[in-house]
Scaffold this active site. Structure first.
Site, PDB file in Angstrom:
ATOM      1  N   HIS A 313       0.826  -1.029  -0.160  1.00  0.00           N
ATOM      2  CA  HIS A 313       0.004  -0.101   0.090  1.00  0.00           C
ATOM      3  C   HIS A 313       0.888   1.237   0.111  1.00  0.00           C
ATOM      4  O   HIS A 313       1.863   1.093   0.715  1.00  0.00           O
ATOM      5  CB  HIS A 313      -0.945  -0.040   1.042  1.00  0.00           C
ATOM      6  CG  HIS A 313      -2.146   0.923   1.098  1.00  0.00           C
ATOM      7  ND1 HIS A 313      -1.929   2.373   1.141  1.00  0.00           N
ATOM      8  CD2 HIS A 313      -3.401   0.635   0.756  1.00  0.00           C
ATOM      9  CE1 HIS A 313      -3.098   2.817   1.307  1.00  0.00           C
ATOM     10  NE2 HIS A 313      -4.019   1.981   0.632  1.00  0.00           N
ATOM     11  N   ASP A 370      -7.987  -5.222   0.107  1.00  0.00           N
ATOM     12  CA  ASP A 370      -8.575  -5.990  -0.890  1.00  0.00           C
ATOM     13  C   ASP A 370      -8.068  -7.519  -0.880  1.00  0.00           C
ATOM     14  O   ASP A 370      -8.592  -8.311  -1.422  1.00  0.00           O
ATOM     15  CB  ASP A 370      -8.101  -5.700  -2.261  1.00  0.00           C
ATOM     16  CG  ASP A 370      -8.765  -4.173  -2.622  1.00  0.00           C
ATOM     17  OD1 ASP A 370     -10.113  -4.262  -2.291  1.00  0.00           O
ATOM     18  OD2 ASP A 370      -8.385  -3.214  -3.372  1.00  0.00           O
TER      19      ASP A 370
HETATM   20  N1  ACO Z   1       4.072  -7.487  -4.676  1.00  0.00           N
HETATM   21  C1  ACO Z   1       5.477  -7.776  -5.385  1.00  0.00           C
HETATM   22  N2  ACO Z   1       6.166  -6.813  -5.036  1.00  0.00           N
HETATM   23  C2  ACO Z   1       5.541  -5.419  -4.698  1.00  0.00           C
HETATM   24  C3  ACO Z   1       4.252  -5.413  -4.430  1.00  0.00           C
HETATM   25  C4  ACO Z   1       3.409  -6.526  -4.407  1.00  0.00           C
HETATM   26  N3  ACO Z   1       2.020  -6.452  -4.411  1.00  0.00           N
HETATM   27  N4  ACO Z   1       3.819  -3.985  -4.135  1.00  0.00           N
HETATM   28  C5  ACO Z   1       4.954  -3.479  -4.222  1.00  0.00           C
HETATM   29  N5  ACO Z   1       6.031  -4.444  -4.390  1.00  0.00           N
HETATM   30  C6  ACO Z   1       7.451  -3.872  -4.406  1.00  0.00           C
HETATM   31  C7  ACO Z   1       7.850  -2.977  -5.733  1.00  0.00           C
HETATM   32  O1  ACO Z   1       8.128  -3.800  -6.771  1.00  0.00           O
HETATM   33  C8  ACO Z   1       9.068  -2.186  -5.184  1.00  0.00           C
HETATM   34  O2  ACO Z   1       9.951  -2.911  -5.394  1.00  0.00           O
HETATM   35  P1  ACO Z   1      11.465  -2.257  -5.507  1.00  0.00           P
HETATM   36  O3  ACO Z   1      11.689  -1.242  -4.374  1.00  0.00           O
HETATM   37  O4  ACO Z   1      12.578  -3.080  -5.588  1.00  0.00           O
HETATM   38  O5  ACO Z   1      11.348  -1.424  -6.759  1.00  0.00           O
HETATM   39  C9  ACO Z   1       8.447  -1.955  -3.659  1.00  0.00           C
HETATM   40  O6  ACO Z   1       7.619  -3.157  -3.462  1.00  0.00           O
HETATM   41  C10 ACO Z   1       7.600  -0.623  -3.414  1.00  0.00           C
HETATM   42  O7  ACO Z   1       6.534  -0.714  -4.421  1.00  0.00           O
HETATM   43  P2  ACO Z   1       5.948   0.551  -5.281  1.00  0.00           P
HETATM   44  O8  ACO Z   1       5.290   0.128  -6.496  1.00  0.00           O
HETATM   45  O9  ACO Z   1       7.079   1.828  -5.149  1.00  0.00           O
HETATM   46  O10 ACO Z   1       4.982   1.193  -4.210  1.00  0.00           O
HETATM   47  P3  ACO Z   1       3.808   2.057  -4.590  1.00  0.00           P
HETATM   48  O11 ACO Z   1       3.404   2.676  -3.240  1.00  0.00           O
HETATM   49  O12 ACO Z   1       3.905   2.788  -5.535  1.00  0.00           O
HETATM   50  O13 ACO Z   1       2.507   0.904  -4.909  1.00  0.00           O
HETATM   51  C11 ACO Z   1       0.649  -0.353  -4.531  1.00  0.00           C
HETATM   52  C12 ACO Z   1       1.558   0.742  -4.179  1.00  0.00           C
HETATM   53  C13 ACO Z   1       0.341  -0.025  -6.075  1.00  0.00           C
HETATM   54  C14 ACO Z   1      -0.369  -0.630  -3.993  1.00  0.00           C
HETATM   55  C15 ACO Z   1       1.667  -1.514  -4.699  1.00  0.00           C
HETATM   56  O14 ACO Z   1       1.827  -2.189  -3.427  1.00  0.00           O
HETATM   57  C16 ACO Z   1       0.904  -2.693  -5.693  1.00  0.00           C
HETATM   58  O15 ACO Z   1       1.109  -2.733  -6.747  1.00  0.00           O
HETATM   59  N6  ACO Z   1       0.298  -4.016  -4.971  1.00  0.00           N
HETATM   60  C17 ACO Z   1      -0.671  -4.845  -5.675  1.00  0.00           C
HETATM   61  C18 ACO Z   1      -1.956  -4.113  -6.014  1.00  0.00           C
HETATM   62  C19 ACO Z   1      -2.974  -4.119  -4.871  1.00  0.00           C
HETATM   63  O16 ACO Z   1      -2.980  -4.897  -4.112  1.00  0.00           O
HETATM   64  N7  ACO Z   1      -3.348  -2.694  -5.004  1.00  0.00           N
HETATM   65  C20 ACO Z   1      -4.730  -2.496  -4.011  1.00  0.00           C
HETATM   66  C21 ACO Z   1      -4.034  -1.217  -2.985  1.00  0.00           C
HETATM   67  S1  ACO Z   1      -5.390  -1.019  -1.826  1.00  0.00           S
HETATM   68  C22 ACO Z   1      -6.407   0.024  -2.657  1.00  0.00           C
HETATM   69  O17 ACO Z   1      -6.037   0.711  -3.654  1.00  0.00           O
HETATM   70  C23 ACO Z   1      -7.805  -0.109  -2.391  1.00  0.00           C
END
Ligand code: ACO
Length: 435
Positions: A313, A370
Site C-alpha cells: 500500500h 482487498d
Molecule cells: N508484490 C510484489 N512486489 C511489490 C508489491 C506486490 N504486491 N507491491 C509493491 N512491491 C514492490 C515494488 O516492486 C517495489 O520494489 P522495489 O523497491 O524493489 O522496486 C516496492 O515493493 C515498493 O513498491 P511501489 O510500487 O514503489 O509502491 P507504491 O506505493 O508505488 O505502490 C501499490 C503501492 C500500487 C498498492 C503496490 O503495492 C501494488 O501494486 N500492490 C498490488 C496491487 C494492490 O493490491 N492494490 C490495492 C491497493 S489498496 C487500494 O487501492 C484499495
C-alpha cells in the site's frame, strides 16, 4: 539546494543558489505537517517534481485521517474499528458527507431520502440492453452514473445547495441499482427493481440475487457482512480515485461526471480492481498445483511484471486496519454461508509465506483491504467482476464528501499539475517529401 529546518517553526528555509526562500509550514491536527510551496515558482522559477504524488498534499482536508505507520484510520475523528462495530453504512455515509454523526431524526430523514430515490429512470433500461453481455460491470456502472446526468439537468447547478443535495441523495440511492443491473445484464437475467422496505445492503442483495420466478431471502449475517465492507471502503483520503473525483470536480464538471471518473480510476488492478485480481491469483495458484513459494518468488522477480495482488500500500507500511477487520469478517461469513472455500485457506497460507519473506518484510508489504474482501464477496455469491462495483458503492459517500469539501474550500483552484519538459528542443517543420 538544501531543504532547511524541520517543521518545528512556522516556516522552513530553502536555499536556491545564493537565495534563501521561506516556505510556510502548514500544521495538521495530528502532526502531519506540510511545506506550503504554492509561492515557490513565483519566487524562484522552480517547481517541485513528485511522480506518483508520494510527497504531495493536494488539499487540506477534515474528513479522514490515516497514519500508515501506526495502522490508524479515522473518519471525521472516529476510529474505523468503532464504526465497524457499532455503526451502519448509511450512518457512516451521513457522517462523511455532513461531518458529524446524525441524531436519530437526522438519520431517519436521510435514510428516507435515500430509500425513496432508488428507482432509476425507466429509459435507462435501454442503456443496459445496449451493452454486450460480457461487458465489464465497472464500465457499465461508470457509464450509467455519467448517463444519469442526462436525466437530471439540475445537477449542472453545482453552486445550488438544494440541487447538490438532491444529486447526493440520488447518487447514494441509485448507484446500487445501477450496479445490480450491470450484474443482471452480465448474467442474462431480468432486472430486479429495488424494494424500499429493505435496508441498504439487503436491498442490494435482493436486486442482485432475486429473480422474478423466485424471491431471494436475505441472510442477515450476509447483509451485515456486506454493510461492514461498505463501511470499511467508505473513504480513504486522497487515494487515486478520490483524487480523480477532486480533479474532475475542480473543473466544475457536475457531480455525476466526477463520480463516474472516480469509478473508472477505481477499476484499475493497482487500486480497487485488486479485489478481483486477488481471487484470480488465488485461483491460478490452486490450478497450478498450490506451490505458494513459486508465486511469491514470481512476485519478487524484478524481470517479471507479476505482483502479488492484495499486498502493499502506498500509505500503510505496517498493517492495513481494514484488512484486520475484514479477515475476521471473512471467517464469520464463510461460517454463515457454509461456503467451504479452499481459497480462504490458500490466502491465509500465502499471507504467512509472504509475511515471513525478507522481500515483503523489507519493503513493508502487508495484506491490504482487498486481500480478503474478494473472499467475502465470493462467499456471498458475487461473480469476480462485480467485486469492484461493490467497492465503488462503498466509496461513494467518501467521494461525495471530498467533492463537497473541495467545492466549498476557498483554497480550491482547477487542478493543473506542471511538468518538467525533457523532449526535443525547438526545430523547424520539414515538408513531408523532404523527410
Ligand atoms: N508484490 C510484489 N512486489 C511489490 C508489491 C506486490 N504486491 N507491491 C509493491 N512491491 C514492490 C515494488 O516492486 C517495489 O520494489 P522495489 O523497491 O524493489 O522496486 C516496492 O515493493 C515498493 O513498491 P511501489 O510500487 O514503489 O509502491 P507504491 O506505493 O508505488 O505502490 C501499490 C503501492 C500500487 C498498492 C503496490 O503495492 C501494488 O501494486 N500492490 C498490488 C496491487 C494492490 O493490491 N492494490 C490495492 C491497493 S489498496 C487500494 O487501492 C484499495
Amino acid at each position: 539546494m538544501t531543504a532547511g529546518s524541520p517543521p518545528t517553526t512556522d516556516a522552513a528555509e530553502l536555499r536556491v543558489g545564493d537565495r534563501t526562500l521561506s516556505l510556510p509550514v502548514v500544521r495538521g491536527t495530528e502532526g502531519d505537517d506540510a511545506l506550503d510551496i504554492s509561492r515557490l515558482r513565483a519566487e524562484s522559477g522552480l517547481i517541485t517534481l513528485d511522480p506518483g504524488f508520494g510527497n504531495t498534499g493536494a488539499a487540506t482536508s477534515a474528513i479522514t485521517f490515516l497514519d500508515g505507520e501506526a495502522g490508524v484510520l479515522r473518519y471525521r475523528g472516529y476510529p474505523i474499528e468503532q464504526l465497524a462495530e457499532h455503526s451502519t453504512f448509511l450512518e457512516v455515509a451521513y457522517l462523511l458527507v455532513y461531518g458529524d454523526l446524525p441524531t436519530q431524526e437526522q438519520l431517519n430523514s436521510f435514510v428516507t431520502e435515500v430509500t425513496h430515490h432508488t428507482l432509476i429512470r425507466e429509459e435507462m433500461r435501454n442503456f443496459f440492453d445496449s451493452f454486450p453481455t460480457d461487458a465489464h460491470p465497472m464500465a457499465v456502472l461508470a457509464s450509467g452514473v455519467v448517463g444519469m446526468s442526462t436525466f437530471y439537468p439540475d445537477s449542472q447547478n453545482i453552486f445550488d445547495a438544494d440541487a447538490v443535495e438532491v444529486t447526493i441523495n440520488r447518487l447514494i440511492a441509485k448507484v446500487p441499482t445501477l450496479a445490480a443491473w450491470s450484474f443482471k445484464k452480465a448474467v442474462g437475467q431480468p432486472y430486479v427493481y429495488p424494494r424500499n422496505d429493505l435496508g441498504y445492503a439487503p436491498n442490494l442483495l435482493h436486486m442482485m440475487f432475486a429473480v422474478p420466478s423466485e424471491d431471494y431471502e436475505v441472510d442477515p449475517a450476509v447483509a451485515e457482512a456486506l454493510d461492514l465492507l461498505l463501511i470499511l471502503h467508505a473513504d480513504h483520503e486522497q487515494n487515486a480515485s478520490t483524487s480523480t473525483v477532486r480533479l474532475v470536480g475542480s473543473t466544475h464538471a457536475n457531480l455525476y461526471a466526477s463520480i463516474s471518473a472516480g469509478i473508472s480510476a477505481l477499476w484499475g488492478p493497482l487500486h480497487g480492481g485488486a479485489n478481483e485480481a486477488v481471487i484470480n491469483t488465488l485461483e491460478q495458484i490452486v490450478a497450478d498445483g498450490g506451490n505458494l513459494q513459486k508465486w511469491v518468488d514470481k512476485a519478487k522477480d524484478p524481470n517479471d511484471s507479476f505482483r502479488l495482488a492484495g499486498f502493499g500500500h502506498r500509505v500503510y507500511k505496517n498493517f492495513d486496519p481494514r484488512a484486520t477487520i475484514i479477515k475476521r469478517a471473512a471467517d464469520r461469513v464463510l461460517a454463515a454461508t457454509g461456503a467451504d472455500d479452499d481459497l480462504f485457506e490458500v490466502a491465509q497460507r500465502l499471507e504467512e509465506v509472504a509475511l515471513n519473506d525478507e522481500y515483503f518484510v523489507g519493503r513493508k508489504l502487508y495484506p491490504n483491504v482487498d486481500f480478503y474482501s474478494g473472499l467475502i464477496y465470493r462467499a456471498i455469491g458475487f461473480p469476480k467482476n462485480m467485486y469492484t462495483n461493490c467497492f465503488a458503492i462503498g466509496r461513494l459517500p467518501g467521494w461525495i464528501a471530498q467533492w463537497k469539501e473541495m467545492m466549498s474550500s476557498p483554497e480550491t483552484k482547477i487542478g493543473r499539475p506542471r511538468q518538467v519538459y525533457v523532449g526535443t528542443g525547438s526545430r523547424d517543420y520539414v515538408a513531408i517529401e523532404q523527410r
